[in-house]
Design a protein around this motif. Structure first.
Motif, PDB file in Angstrom:
ATOM      1  N   GLN A 120       0.825  -1.205   0.000  1.00 19.60           N
ATOM      2  CA  GLN A 120       0.000   0.000   0.000  1.00 19.60           C
ATOM      3  C   GLN A 120       0.865   1.264   0.000  1.00 19.60           C
ATOM      4  N   LEU A 121       1.946   1.241   0.754  1.00 19.92           N
ATOM      5  CA  LEU A 121       2.853   2.385   0.775  1.00 19.92           C
ATOM      6  C   LEU A 121       3.541   2.571  -0.571  1.00 19.92           C
ATOM      7  N   GLN A 122       3.878   1.466  -1.225  1.00 22.30           N
ATOM      8  CA  GLN A 122       4.483   1.604  -2.552  1.00 22.30           C
ATOM      9  C   GLN A 122       3.490   2.199  -3.542  1.00 22.30           C
ATOM     10  N   LEU A 123       2.218   1.816  -3.406  1.00 19.88           N
ATOM     11  CA  LEU A 123       1.181   2.397  -4.255  1.00 19.88           C
ATOM     12  C   LEU A 123       1.073   3.903  -4.020  1.00 19.88           C
ATOM     13  N   ALA A 124       1.112   4.300  -2.750  1.00 16.07           N
ATOM     14  CA  ALA A 124       1.069   5.719  -2.430  1.00 16.07           C
ATOM     15  C   ALA A 124       2.263   6.461  -3.029  1.00 16.07           C
ATOM     16  N   VAL A 125       3.444   5.855  -2.943  1.00  9.16           N
ATOM     17  CA  VAL A 125       4.648   6.457  -3.510  1.00  9.16           C
ATOM     18  C   VAL A 125       4.518   6.593  -5.026  1.00  9.16           C
ATOM     19  N   ASP A 126       4.016   5.567  -5.669  1.00  7.01           N
ATOM     20  CA  ASP A 126       3.891   5.601  -7.129  1.00  7.01           C
ATOM     21  C   ASP A 126       2.921   6.697  -7.578  1.00  7.01           C
ATOM     22  N   HIS A 127       1.802   6.832  -6.885  1.00 10.08           N
ATOM     23  CA  HIS A 127       0.858   7.898  -7.221  1.00 10.08           C
ATOM     24  C   HIS A 127       1.474   9.277  -6.949  1.00 10.08           C
ATOM     25  N   ASP A 169       6.815  19.458  -1.033  1.00  9.02           N
ATOM     26  CA  ASP A 169       6.733  18.351  -0.070  1.00  9.02           C
ATOM     27  C   ASP A 169       5.283  17.895  -0.090  1.00  9.02           C
ATOM     28  N   ALA A 170       5.029  16.705  -0.636  1.00 10.54           N
ATOM     29  CA  ALA A 170       3.646  16.279  -0.855  1.00 10.54           C
ATOM     30  C   ALA A 170       3.562  14.757  -0.867  1.00 10.54           C
ATOM     31  N   GLY A 171       2.394  14.240  -0.531  1.00 17.90           N
ATOM     32  CA  GLY A 171       2.196  12.796  -0.540  1.00 17.90           C
ATOM     33  C   GLY A 171       0.750  12.436  -0.800  1.00 17.90           C
ATOM     34  N   VAL A 172       0.529  11.448  -1.648  1.00 19.77           N
ATOM     35  CA  VAL A 172      -0.805  10.900  -1.884  1.00 19.77           C
ATOM     36  C   VAL A 172      -1.122   9.893  -0.792  1.00 19.77           C
ATOM     37  N   GLU A 173      -2.327   9.985  -0.247  1.00 18.92           N
ATOM     38  CA  GLU A 173      -2.844   8.996   0.699  1.00 18.92           C
ATOM     39  C   GLU A 173      -3.770   8.051  -0.061  1.00 18.92           C
ATOM     40  N   ALA A 232       4.669  10.048  -7.153  1.00 15.60           N
ATOM     41  CA  ALA A 232       5.609  10.325  -8.243  1.00 15.60           C
ATOM     42  C   ALA A 232       4.868  10.863  -9.464  1.00 15.60           C
ATOM     43  N   ALA A 233       3.703  10.286  -9.746  1.00 17.41           N
ATOM     44  CA  ALA A 233       2.900  10.791 -10.869  1.00 17.41           C
ATOM     45  C   ALA A 233       2.441  12.224 -10.610  1.00 17.41           C
ATOM     46  N   GLY A 234       2.116  12.537  -9.352  1.00 11.61           N
ATOM     47  CA  GLY A 234       1.717  13.890  -9.009  1.00 11.61           C
ATOM     48  C   GLY A 234       2.845  14.895  -9.191  1.00 11.61           C
ATOM     49  N   PHE A 235       4.071  14.490  -8.884  1.00 12.52           N
ATOM     50  CA  PHE A 235       5.214  15.378  -9.106  1.00 12.52           C
ATOM     51  C   PHE A 235       5.415  15.625 -10.602  1.00 12.52           C
ATOM     52  N   ILE A 246       0.270  24.997  -7.948  1.00 12.63           N
ATOM     53  CA  ILE A 246       1.010  23.754  -7.750  1.00 12.63           C
ATOM     54  C   ILE A 246       0.275  22.848  -6.765  1.00 12.63           C
ATOM     55  N   GLU A 247      -0.160  23.430  -5.643  1.00 14.46           N
ATOM     56  CA  GLU A 247      -0.910  22.665  -4.645  1.00 14.46           C
ATOM     57  C   GLU A 247      -2.151  22.027  -5.264  1.00 14.46           C
ATOM     58  N   GLY A 248      -2.867  22.786  -6.076  1.00 16.89           N
ATOM     59  CA  GLY A 248      -4.082  22.268  -6.696  1.00 16.89           C
ATOM     60  C   GLY A 248      -3.817  21.156  -7.688  1.00 16.89           C
ATOM     61  N   VAL A 249      -2.750  21.312  -8.472  1.00 12.92           N
ATOM     62  CA  VAL A 249      -2.408  20.266  -9.443  1.00 12.92           C
ATOM     63  C   VAL A 249      -2.092  18.954  -8.732  1.00 12.92           C
ATOM     64  N   PHE A 250      -1.287  19.033  -7.673  1.00 13.59           N
ATOM     65  CA  PHE A 250      -0.980  17.807  -6.939  1.00 13.59           C
ATOM     66  C   PHE A 250      -2.222  17.253  -6.249  1.00 13.59           C
ATOM     67  N   GLY A 251      -3.053  18.130  -5.705  1.00 16.06           N
ATOM     68  CA  GLY A 251      -4.270  17.674  -5.039  1.00 16.06           C
ATOM     69  C   GLY A 251      -5.217  16.952  -5.962  1.00 16.06           C
ATOM     70  N   LEU A 252      -5.259  17.353  -7.238  1.00 12.18           N
ATOM     71  CA  LEU A 252      -6.095  16.648  -8.205  1.00 12.18           C
ATOM     72  C   LEU A 252      -5.639  15.206  -8.356  1.00 12.18           C
ATOM     73  N   ARG A 253      -4.334  14.997  -8.485  1.00  9.95           N
ATOM     74  CA  ARG A 253      -3.818  13.627  -8.583  1.00  9.95           C
ATOM     75  C   ARG A 253      -4.144  12.835  -7.325  1.00  9.95           C
ATOM     76  N   ALA A 254      -3.993  13.469  -6.165  1.00 11.94           N
ATOM     77  CA  ALA A 254      -4.225  12.769  -4.907  1.00 11.94           C
ATOM     78  C   ALA A 254      -5.679  12.340  -4.757  1.00 11.94           C
ATOM     79  N   ARG A 255      -6.615  13.200  -5.143  1.00 10.83           N
ATOM     80  CA  ARG A 255      -8.025  12.838  -5.035  1.00 10.83           C
ATOM     81  C   ARG A 255      -8.454  11.867  -6.120  1.00 10.83           C
ATOM     82  N   ALA A 256      -7.834  11.970  -7.301  1.00 11.35           N
ATOM     83  CA  ALA A 256      -8.205  11.065  -8.388  1.00 11.35           C
ATOM     84  C   ALA A 256      -7.708   9.648  -8.138  1.00 11.35           C
ATOM     85  N   GLU A 257      -6.552   9.512  -7.501  1.00 12.35           N
ATOM     86  CA  GLU A 257      -5.935   8.197  -7.329  1.00 12.35           C
ATOM     87  C   GLU A 257      -6.142   7.611  -5.943  1.00 12.35           C
ATOM     88  N   GLY A 258      -6.428   8.456  -4.958  1.00 10.15           N
ATOM     89  CA  GLY A 258      -6.529   7.960  -3.593  1.00 10.15           C
ATOM     90  C   GLY A 258      -7.557   8.713  -2.789  1.00 10.15           C
TER      91      GLY A 258
END
Length: 456
Positions: free
Chosen positions: A197-204, A277-281, A206-209, A229-241
């Motif tokens: 699960q943590l690797q999945l979070a890391v992979d998502h 500094d960002a992370g997908v949950e 990386a895509a957000g970066f 920038i915050e919004g662009v990363f947040g879109l990936r985070a909500r779309a993937e997790g």
């Protein structure tokens, strides 16, 4: 018994419901059961977790609440996330877990029976008005909840109505320090499912970066480029997790010298650096935690390269110190030796001895990672900060230099530069595996990576 307005979260401006409308709302609804095969994704691993907790507290009643809603403004609540210990023990991670409680009831001389007390889906045919009138819990307002049988299939737990719990007594994870400590320590070593699960979070992440780098031209043109920038990363985070695992830090220029800069209201300057500094949950609530410091022009200036390469050398030294049996603090010490020696070579410090380098770096160089971004924080020092590393632990290595814009101990060309490089690693039998290696770390690697993305 029909729900009365006083029992429902209906709001003072709701229209009254006539008896005729109430009867009409209660009739003619088709069955809509959840699929019989539906299970939480951690279904197979949660029994062993509960057994480990049970063994720590024989004969004691253990109470692990999911938590309650918190008001954001007036009648609007913050988005709900269950408490990490509750999610770890049940596998339930959704916003529908508000108010639910897991209880481990003593059973026999040593074991426990786990019972999940929850607010089940309200009936539409027994006179209850909750499903369409209750703004906090009603199905028409916030979505469907499982009924008791469905919740039992989802989790493998015996389930009971929350009303049957009453005012629970026993060890409560929300208030009992010993239970909170035990739950943190039990989570220090991740099982294979958690690492995946943590690797999945890391992979998502990386895509957000990558998304962020592609979005830099538009962000540079916006007066609040950091928020773009915050919004662009947040879109990936909500779309993937489930979203971001913590508030995104998008810090340009001297803002990067503020360790937890989350205002993100600044303009971007092509001549400066961006510290992201960002992370997908994930939907299972495991989060990544990655930082890259990027030249907004696509190429580092000589002085930016100078600072960046010192931080990179410190991170390399920290990573090299990771192995089972090593002190948890070893990787921080290794990185700080490099930082102190570098600052002395620059003439910023007279020598590398002592702790004066901390003026320019301030914080520790890493932490455990898991369901919480700063995971297992209630563990005793002897098992965590003063403990030794074990195979299966996941942690960050994140040295940084924060050269404040008003620091007169620094030459002018260094002031206002902040650099952090953060990666996620899992301890293996022989050392550590870099989970976030898909994102480049070297100067040349970053410049090539950015150039490719911006040209695409």
């Amino acid at each position: 018994m029909a729900d009365t307005p006083s029992r429902l979260n209906i709001g003072s401006h709701d229209l009254p419901v006539s008896a005729e409308l109430s009867r009409f709302m209660a009739a003619d609804w088709a069955a809509s059961p959840l699929p019989d095969a539906a299970r939480v994704s951690a279904y197979e691993v949660t029994p062993a977790r509960r057994a480990r907790l049970s063994a720590r507290f024989p004969g004691e009643r253990l109470i692990i609440p999911a938590g309650e809603l918190k008001v954001r403004s007036n009648d609007c609540d913050h988005r709900f996330r269950p408490h990490s210990a509750y999610a770890w023990l049940t596998g339930l991670t959704g916003e529908d877990q508000v108010g639910h409680v897991l209880v481990l009831e003593p059973s026999g001389p040593h074991g426990h029976e786990a019972v999940l007390y929850l607010r089940p889906r309200s009936s539409r045919a027994d006179g209850s008005e909750e499903f369409y009138r209750d703004r906090r819990y009603g199905e028409f307002w916030v979505g469907r909840r499982p009924d008791l049988a469905e919740a039992q299939r989802l989790t493998g737990l015996r389930c009971a109505h929350l009303d049957a719990l009453g005012s629970p007594t026993g060890r409560n994870a929300a208030s009992d320090a010993e239970l909170g400590t035990a739950l943190s320590e039990l989570r220090l070593v991740k099982d294979a499912w958690e690492v995946a699960q943590l690797q999945l979070a890391v992979d998502h992440t990386a895509a957000g970066f990558e998304d962020v780098v592609r979005a830099l031209p538009r962000a540079l043109a916006h007066p609040r480029g950091e928020r773009w920038i915050e919004g662009v990363f947040g879109l990936r985070a909500r779309a993937e997790g489930n979203g971001t695992g913590y508030e995104t830090i998008a810090a340009s220029g001297a803002h990067a010298c503020v360790l937890h800069w989350i205002r993100n209201d600044g303009r971007l300057d092509r001549d400066e650096l961006l510290l992201l500094d960002a992370g997908v949950e994930t939907d299972s609530l495991y989060t990544a935690d990655i930082t890259r410091t990027l030249p907004l022009s696509g190429r580092f200036s000589p002085v930016q390269r100078q600072v960046y390469e010192l931080v990179l050398a410190a991170q390399d030294a920290g990573m090299a110190a990771l192995r089972p049996g090593a002190s948890f603090r070893d990787f921080h010490r290794a990185g700080m030796r490099v930082i102190a020696e570098g600052l002395a070579e620059w003439g910023v410090l007279k020598d590398a001895q002592g702790d004066l380098h901390r003026r320019y770096t301030l914080c520790s160089s890493g932490h455990m990672l898991g369901l919480d971004v700063h995971d297992c924080a209630k563990a005793r020092a002897e098992t965590y900060l003063d403990g030794v590393l074990e195979e299966g632990q996941v942690l960050t290595v994140e040295p940084g230099l924060y050269l404040q814009p008003d620091d007169e101990t620094l030459p002018a060309e260094l002031r206002g530069i902040g650099v952090r490089i953060e990666d996620d690693l899992v301890i293996t039998a022989t050392g550590a595996r870099l989970m976030s290696g898909a994102l480049p770390r070297t100067v040349a690697g970053i410049e090539e990576w950015m150039g490719t993305l911006l040209a695409g």
